[in-house]
Design a protein around this motif. Structure first.
Motif, PDB file in Angstrom:
ATOM      1  N   VAL A 362       0.834  -1.212   0.000  1.00 10.87           N
ATOM      2  CA  VAL A 362       0.000   0.000   0.000  1.00 10.87           C
ATOM      3  C   VAL A 362       0.865   1.257   0.000  1.00 10.87           C
ATOM      4  O   VAL A 362       0.641   2.172  -0.812  1.00 10.87           O
ATOM      5  N   PRO A 363       1.889   1.365   0.860  1.00 15.67           N
ATOM      6  CA  PRO A 363       2.756   2.550   0.786  1.00 15.67           C
ATOM      7  C   PRO A 363       3.410   2.726  -0.580  1.00 15.67           C
ATOM      8  O   PRO A 363       3.555   3.849  -1.064  1.00 15.67           O
ATOM      9  N   ALA A 364       3.797   1.626  -1.241  1.00 16.18           N
ATOM     10  CA  ALA A 364       4.449   1.732  -2.548  1.00 16.18           C
ATOM     11  C   ALA A 364       3.500   2.297  -3.588  1.00 16.18           C
ATOM     12  O   ALA A 364       3.901   3.073  -4.464  1.00 16.18           O
ATOM     13  N   ILE A 365       2.234   1.909  -3.503  1.00 16.35           N
ATOM     14  CA  ILE A 365       1.249   2.416  -4.455  1.00 16.35           C
ATOM     15  C   ILE A 365       0.972   3.895  -4.214  1.00 16.35           C
ATOM     16  O   ILE A 365       0.797   4.683  -5.151  1.00 16.35           O
ATOM     17  N   GLU A 366       0.931   4.287  -2.961  1.00 12.45           N
ATOM     18  CA  GLU A 366       0.556   5.659  -2.608  1.00 12.45           C
ATOM     19  C   GLU A 366       1.717   6.638  -2.707  1.00 12.45           C
ATOM     20  O   GLU A 366       1.495   7.840  -2.808  1.00 12.45           O
ATOM     21  N   SER A 367       2.954   6.151  -2.670  1.00  3.70           N
ATOM     22  CA  SER A 367       4.111   7.038  -2.574  1.00  3.70           C
ATOM     23  C   SER A 367       4.427   7.693  -3.907  1.00  3.70           C
ATOM     24  O   SER A 367       4.368   7.056  -4.962  1.00  3.70           O
ATOM     25  N   GLN A 368       4.787   8.983  -3.898  1.00  6.19           N
ATOM     26  CA  GLN A 368       5.214   9.692  -5.090  1.00  6.19           C
ATOM     27  C   GLN A 368       6.579   9.225  -5.562  1.00  6.19           C
ATOM     28  O   GLN A 368       6.904   9.305  -6.740  1.00  6.19           O
ATOM     29  N   LEU A 369       7.398   8.775  -4.639  1.00  8.65           N
ATOM     30  CA  LEU A 369       8.752   8.340  -4.939  1.00  8.65           C
ATOM     31  C   LEU A 369       8.922   6.888  -4.519  1.00  8.65           C
ATOM     32  O   LEU A 369       8.088   6.346  -3.783  1.00  8.65           O
ATOM     33  N   PRO A 370       9.987   6.236  -4.970  1.00 10.64           N
ATOM     34  CA  PRO A 370      10.314   4.939  -4.377  1.00 10.64           C
ATOM     35  C   PRO A 370      10.343   5.063  -2.857  1.00 10.64           C
ATOM     36  O   PRO A 370      10.772   6.081  -2.304  1.00 10.64           O
ATOM     37  N   LEU A 371       9.878   4.031  -2.177  1.00 15.87           N
ATOM     38  CA  LEU A 371       9.779   4.083  -0.723  1.00 15.87           C
ATOM     39  C   LEU A 371      11.133   4.378  -0.087  1.00 15.87           C
ATOM     40  O   LEU A 371      12.145   3.748  -0.429  1.00 15.87           O
ATOM     41  N   ALA A 372      11.155   5.305   0.846  1.00 14.41           N
ATOM     42  CA  ALA A 372      12.377   5.607   1.580  1.00 14.41           C
ATOM     43  C   ALA A 372      12.561   4.589   2.702  1.00 14.41           C
ATOM     44  O   ALA A 372      11.623   4.277   3.436  1.00 14.41           O
ATOM     45  N   VAL A 373      13.777   4.081   2.829  1.00 10.02           N
ATOM     46  CA  VAL A 373      14.108   3.123   3.879  1.00 10.02           C
ATOM     47  C   VAL A 373      15.104   3.784   4.823  1.00 10.02           C
ATOM     48  O   VAL A 373      16.149   4.279   4.384  1.00 10.02           O
ATOM     49  N   THR A 374      14.777   3.818   6.099  1.00  6.71           N
ATOM     50  CA  THR A 374      15.643   4.471   7.077  1.00  6.71           C
ATOM     51  C   THR A 374      16.094   3.479   8.136  1.00  6.71           C
ATOM     52  O   THR A 374      15.447   2.460   8.371  1.00  6.71           O
ATOM     53  N   ASP A 375      17.217   3.787   8.790  1.00  6.24           N
ATOM     54  CA  ASP A 375      17.680   2.965   9.904  1.00  6.24           C
ATOM     55  C   ASP A 375      17.086   3.485  11.203  1.00  6.24           C
ATOM     56  O   ASP A 375      16.243   4.393  11.208  1.00  6.24           O
ATOM     57  N   ASP A 376      17.528   2.927  12.325  1.00 11.05           N
ATOM     58  CA  ASP A 376      16.953   3.304  13.619  1.00 11.05           C
ATOM     59  C   ASP A 376      17.202   4.765  13.966  1.00 11.05           C
ATOM     60  O   ASP A 376      16.461   5.355  14.764  1.00 11.05           O
TER      61      ASP A 376
END
Length: 438
Positions: A362-376
């Motif tokens: 769902v986030p991938a469909i809704e996101s304007q950009l490729p999903l951002a992945v962050t660390d802790d």
């Protein structure tokens, strides 16, 4: 003993278990390369040359089909089966070749077990079942029952201590079994097909509760299962067994993405990858990325070179701040602005590197950009384009679908003309009736 040795809770070396006649002769023949099926009639090699280390605080899953030797192996790990050959050590102390008295001490103080069919004492109350290991240690009745009630509350059975096992459902009985093992407070917890007798929904609930309890108590758990999805869900590492031998040991991702042989590859081909692989397993290098201190010209050049209509913005410490679009950067440049902070928008969707893929659709469909992945720490460590997410789950009709912004990107020539002119007030956008057009 080295520092690494202190991190090992249990170590098995070259274990063999042979049932039947002349077991030692069978071991020598196996060592010489004789196949398992060519042993003399009436002789069965259940475990063959198994070696592995279990790290302190991990869930180590042994997985295999019926007849692979996994249940025999776990019974060797607590001395219910003597090893025909090989050694087992627990926290550096030998478990194989010790006296019966020493073996009882190890079972009481170091290793406890949860069985598939609960193994509760039917005429004792739930609390008395949980307190039984403490009774064997001579703990006073009031103290052990109080401890039992505490642990029952942790496994969701608060107030059930005075019931008999026959009054409980299967899932509740297994919770009692886990509570009893926790009450023993041993270093290592063995679980032999502990959830396989439960209905699917209860089984999943028990798996999740086991992970919650593990996060709290940090026990060393050796878990036996024939269910691949269960192994992938629970295991920090997995040992795959076939015909008595350990054929591969690795993380769930190792087993899934780099199987050691055709047998393991066939075994894992139907696994639910969306529940196993994480964002960190499939993420790509983030680009384009702009540092917040950069101006709109740098932002436009970066997006132009990456053929992108938007970019993530990070601080000097790589912490994710938000996104900018080419259109906003053009407007900022036209009015003479220089601070990207004026046009940074919140990142639409941000996921942690340990998030499983099933939660990303769902986030991938809704996101304007490729999903951002962050660390802790909130640093941008990668991105997941929709095409990468689809490819990770296997090819399909949408495997080449591109992720687009709601608005098309500004034509490259418009950006080039504006940047080449070198004037923040450049007429790089035409206007018609007071409205911007490209």
């Amino acid at each position: 003993m080295t520092e690494n040795d202190h991190a090992i809770a249990l170590s098995a070396r070259n274990l063999y278990k042979v049932f039947g006649r002349r077991p030692q002769d069978a071991v020598e023949r196996l060592r010489a390369g004789v196949p398992r099926h060519e042993l003399d009639g009436g002789t069965t090699a259940a475990v063959i040359d198994a070696s592995f280390d279990v790290r302190r605080g991990e869930i180590f899953v042994v997985m295999g089909l019926s007849g692979s030797g996994k249940s025999t192996l776990i019974r060797m790990l607590n001395g219910l089966h003597d090893a025909t050959a090989g050694t087992i050590t627990v926290n550096g102390e030998p478990l194989t070749g010790v006296s019966d008295g020493r073996l009882r001490e190890l079972r009481r103080d170091r290793i406890s077990m949860v069985f598939q069919h609960f193994a509760l004492l039917p005429h004792r109350t739930v609390a008395a079942n949980v307190a039984y290991p403490l009774e064997l240690r001579g703990v006073a009745k009031s103290e052990r029952l109080a401890r039992a009630e505490e642990i029952l509350a942790l496994v969701g059975l608060g107030g059930w201590g005075d019931k008999l096992p026959g009054q409980l459902s299967g899932g509740m009985k297994q919770r009692v079994g886990i509570a009893r093992a926790l009450a023993a407070d041993t270093d290592i917890l063995l679980m032999d097909e502990a959830f396989s007798a439960l209905d699917p929904l209860i089984r999943r609930e028990m798996q999740e509760q086991l992970l919650d309890l593990q996060a709290r108590f940090q026990k060393t758990i050796i878990f036996i299962t024939h269910d691949l999805n269960e192994a992938m869900f629970l295991g920090d590492r997995i040992a795959v067994m076939r015909d008595g031998r350990v054929v591969q040991i690795g993380t769930p991702e190792d087993i899934l993405t780099d199987p050691a042989n055709d047998y393991v590859a066939q075994f894992v081909q139907d696994v639910d990858r969306a529940r196993v692989l994480t964002a960190g397993n499939v993420m790509e290098r983030p680009r384009p990325v702009i540092v917040e201190s950069a101006g709109p010209r740098t932002a436009l050049r970066t997006m132009r070179d990456a053929y992108s209509s938007a970019s993530y913005v990070v601080g000097r410490d790589r912490r994710l701040i938000g996104i900018v679009t080419d259109r906003d950067a053009l407007r900022l440049l036209r009015r003479g602005g220089s601070a990207l902070s004026e046009i940074v928008r919140p990142a639409p969707h941000v996921v942690g590197s340990d998030e499983v893929l099933m939660n990303l659709f769902v986030p991938a469909i809704e996101s304007q950009l490729p999903l951002a992945v962050t660390d802790d720490a909130g640093r941008l460590v990668g991105v997941i384009p929709r095409v990468t997410l689809l490819a990770a789950l296997g090819p399909g009709p949408n495997a080449t679908e591109e992720l687009q912004l709601p608005l098309p990107p500004v034509p490259t020539q418009v950006i080039d003309e504006l940047l080449a002119e070198g004037d923040a007030r450049s007429d790089g956008l035409e206007t018609t009736g007071g409205k911007e057009t490209v």
